[in-house]
Design a protein around this motif. Structure first.
Motif, mmCIF file in Angstrom:
data_model
loop_
_atom_site.group_PDB
_atom_site.id
_atom_site.type_symbol
_atom_site.label_atom_id
_atom_site.label_comp_id
_atom_site.label_asym_id
_atom_site.label_seq_id
_atom_site.Cartn_x
_atom_site.Cartn_y
_atom_site.Cartn_z
ATOM 1 N N ALA A 24 29.254 19.194 28.872
ATOM 2 C CA ALA A 24 28.815 20.467 28.671
ATOM 3 C C ALA A 24 27.758 20.811 29.800
ATOM 4 C CB ALA A 24 27.957 20.340 27.187
ATOM 5 N N SER A 25 27.548 22.192 30.088
ATOM 6 C CA SER A 25 26.987 22.580 31.340
ATOM 7 C C SER A 25 25.355 22.872 30.955
ATOM 8 C CB SER A 25 27.299 24.086 31.697
ATOM 9 O OG SER A 25 27.243 24.905 30.490
ATOM 10 N N ARG A 26 24.882 22.892 29.554
ATOM 11 C CA ARG A 26 23.709 23.216 29.315
ATOM 12 C C ARG A 26 22.762 22.138 29.051
ATOM 13 N NH1 ARG A 26 22.587 28.558 27.761
ATOM 14 N NH2 ARG A 26 20.747 27.989 26.488
ATOM 15 N N ARG A 27 21.508 22.180 29.374
ATOM 16 C CA ARG A 27 20.714 20.893 29.117
ATOM 17 C C ARG A 27 20.453 20.631 27.560
ATOM 18 N NH1 ARG A 27 16.329 20.501 34.206
ATOM 19 N NH2 ARG A 27 17.948 20.364 35.976
ATOM 20 N N THR A 28 20.535 21.734 26.864
ATOM 21 C CA THR A 28 20.342 21.703 25.474
ATOM 22 C C THR A 28 21.149 21.246 24.688
ATOM 23 O OG1 THR A 28 21.354 24.024 25.195
ATOM 24 C CG2 THR A 28 18.766 23.962 25.332
ATOM 25 N N PHE A 29 22.259 20.623 25.366
ATOM 26 C CA PHE A 29 23.497 19.981 24.785
ATOM 27 C C PHE A 29 22.950 18.981 23.457
ATOM 28 C CE2 PHE A 29 27.327 17.607 24.381
ATOM 29 C CZ PHE A 29 27.000 16.289 24.231
ATOM 30 N N SER A 30 21.921 18.244 23.779
ATOM 31 C CA SER A 30 21.661 17.254 22.641
ATOM 32 C C SER A 30 21.372 17.720 21.325
ATOM 33 C CB SER A 30 20.661 16.346 23.433
ATOM 34 O OG SER A 30 19.287 17.450 23.457
ATOM 35 N N ARG A 31 21.076 19.004 21.319
ATOM 36 C CA ARG A 31 20.503 19.654 19.875
ATOM 37 C C ARG A 31 21.765 19.775 18.935
ATOM 38 N NH1 ARG A 31 16.616 24.513 22.334
ATOM 39 N NH2 ARG A 31 15.384 23.347 23.578
ATOM 40 N N TYR A 32 22.803 19.924 19.574
ATOM 41 C CA TYR A 32 24.072 20.604 18.797
ATOM 42 C C TYR A 32 25.013 19.686 18.360
ATOM 43 C CZ TYR A 32 21.599 24.661 20.475
ATOM 44 O OH TYR A 32 20.555 25.859 20.900
ATOM 45 N N ASP A 33 25.688 19.964 17.222
ATOM 46 C CA ASP A 33 26.834 19.129 16.878
ATOM 47 C C ASP A 33 28.052 19.456 17.795
ATOM 48 O OD1 ASP A 33 26.705 19.977 13.211
ATOM 49 O OD2 ASP A 33 25.346 18.842 14.654
ATOM 50 N N MET A 34 28.751 18.381 18.121
ATOM 51 C CA MET A 34 29.874 18.501 18.996
ATOM 52 C C MET A 34 31.107 18.046 18.269
ATOM 53 S SD MET A 34 28.826 19.692 21.844
ATOM 54 C CE MET A 34 30.006 19.401 22.849
ATOM 55 N N ARG A 71 28.509 10.325 22.041
ATOM 56 C CA ARG A 71 27.807 11.038 22.842
ATOM 57 C C ARG A 71 26.784 10.436 23.778
ATOM 58 N NH1 ARG A 71 25.691 15.621 19.447
ATOM 59 N NH2 ARG A 71 24.990 16.811 21.389
ATOM 60 N N ASP A 72 26.903 11.083 25.011
ATOM 61 C CA ASP A 72 25.638 10.520 26.001
ATOM 62 C C ASP A 72 24.607 11.759 26.313
ATOM 63 O OD1 ASP A 72 24.053 9.581 28.066
ATOM 64 O OD2 ASP A 72 25.539 8.351 28.944
ATOM 65 N N ASN A 73 23.887 11.906 25.774
ATOM 66 C CA ASN A 73 22.891 13.386 25.978
ATOM 67 C C ASN A 73 22.546 12.993 27.267
ATOM 68 O OD1 ASN A 73 23.298 14.079 23.441
ATOM 69 N ND2 ASN A 73 21.344 13.295 22.458
ATOM 70 N N SER A 74 22.239 12.146 27.999
ATOM 71 C CA SER A 74 21.845 12.205 29.607
ATOM 72 C C SER A 74 23.051 12.579 30.475
ATOM 73 C CB SER A 74 21.444 10.583 29.887
ATOM 74 O OG SER A 74 22.335 9.777 29.895
ATOM 75 N N GLN A 75 24.226 12.496 30.052
ATOM 76 C CA GLN A 75 25.285 12.866 30.803
ATOM 77 C C GLN A 75 25.884 14.311 30.244
ATOM 78 O OE1 GLN A 75 26.307 11.270 33.534
ATOM 79 N NE2 GLN A 75 24.567 10.006 33.315
ATOM 80 N N ASN A 76 25.204 14.825 29.222
ATOM 81 C CA ASN A 76 25.715 16.230 28.521
ATOM 82 C C ASN A 76 27.173 16.030 28.359
ATOM 83 O OD1 ASN A 76 23.230 17.410 28.853
ATOM 84 N ND2 ASN A 76 23.991 19.262 29.987
ATOM 85 N N SER A 77 27.625 14.564 27.765
ATOM 86 C CA SER A 77 28.900 14.428 27.341
ATOM 87 C C SER A 77 29.087 13.859 26.224
ATOM 88 C CB SER A 77 29.579 13.608 28.470
ATOM 89 O OG SER A 77 29.326 14.040 29.694
ATOM 90 N N VAL A 78 30.402 14.195 25.622
ATOM 91 C CA VAL A 78 30.859 13.662 24.409
ATOM 92 C C VAL A 78 32.109 12.968 24.560
ATOM 93 C CG1 VAL A 78 31.987 16.003 23.573
ATOM 94 C CG2 VAL A 78 31.215 14.286 21.871
ATOM 95 N N TYR A 79 32.620 12.053 23.896
ATOM 96 C CA TYR A 79 33.830 11.269 24.160
ATOM 97 C C TYR A 79 34.584 11.010 23.028
ATOM 98 C CZ TYR A 79 30.638 9.974 28.216
ATOM 99 O OH TYR A 79 29.879 10.234 29.180
ATOM 100 N N LEU A 80 35.840 10.678 23.135
ATOM 101 C CA LEU A 80 36.725 10.229 22.051
ATOM 102 C C LEU A 80 37.461 9.129 22.428
ATOM 103 C CD1 LEU A 80 37.593 11.287 19.169
ATOM 104 C CD2 LEU A 80 39.401 12.295 20.293
ATOM 105 N N GLN A 81 37.249 7.975 21.888
ATOM 106 C CA GLN A 81 37.945 6.838 22.347
ATOM 107 C C GLN A 81 39.214 6.823 21.305
ATOM 108 O OE1 GLN A 81 37.616 4.305 24.988
ATOM 109 N NE2 GLN A 81 39.527 3.744 24.024
ATOM 110 N N MET A 82 40.111 6.770 21.758
ATOM 111 C CA MET A 82 41.348 6.938 20.918
ATOM 112 C C MET A 82 42.098 5.521 21.194
ATOM 113 S SD MET A 82 42.572 10.536 22.231
ATOM 114 C CE MET A 82 44.234 10.565 21.278
#
Length: 115
Positions: A24-34, A71-82
């Motif tokens: 994600a591009s925004r630093r507020t990423f950590s507040r929101y459901d993904m 999710r890794d909020n420090s990287q503004n990222s969410v992952y899906l391990q399949m």
């Protein structure tokens, strides 16, 4: 405005594993459901998994025990391990979030599972 970019899709054999990422591009990423959704050819988009800002998890019955969202909020990222993927997991996978009353979708990443 939030921007979401997925990566990690590709061709994998049934029983194999794949890890999808969504940045994600925004630093507020950590507040929101993904949420991860997927859409198979000729079918409607369907829910796969979600993670709240506080870390609560939800999964579709079809992927429980095989997929893991994180999710890794420090990287503004969410992952899906399949893991233990099946041919019916073949789809384009989309990252989604809702912020400030607006829906944001990534462009998708294609996962193809061969039997």
């Amino acid at each position: 405005q939030e921007q979401l970019v997925e990566s990690g899709g590709g061709l994998v054999q049934a029983g194999g594993s794949l890890r999808l990422s969504c940045r994600a591009s925004r630093r507020t990423f950590s507040r929101y459901d993904m949420t991860w959704y997927r859409q198979a050819p000729g079918k409607e988009r369907e829910f796969v998994a979600s993670i709240s800002g506080s870390g609560d998890l939800n999964y579709a019955d079809s992927v429980k025990g095989r997929f893991t969202i994180s999710r890794d909020n420090s990287q503004n990222s969410v992952y899906l391990q399949m893991n233990n993927v099946k041919p019916e997991d073949t789809a384009t996978y989309y990252c989604y979030t809702r912020q400030y009353g607006m829906d944001f979708w990534g462009g998708g990443t294609l996962v193809t599972v061969s039997s």
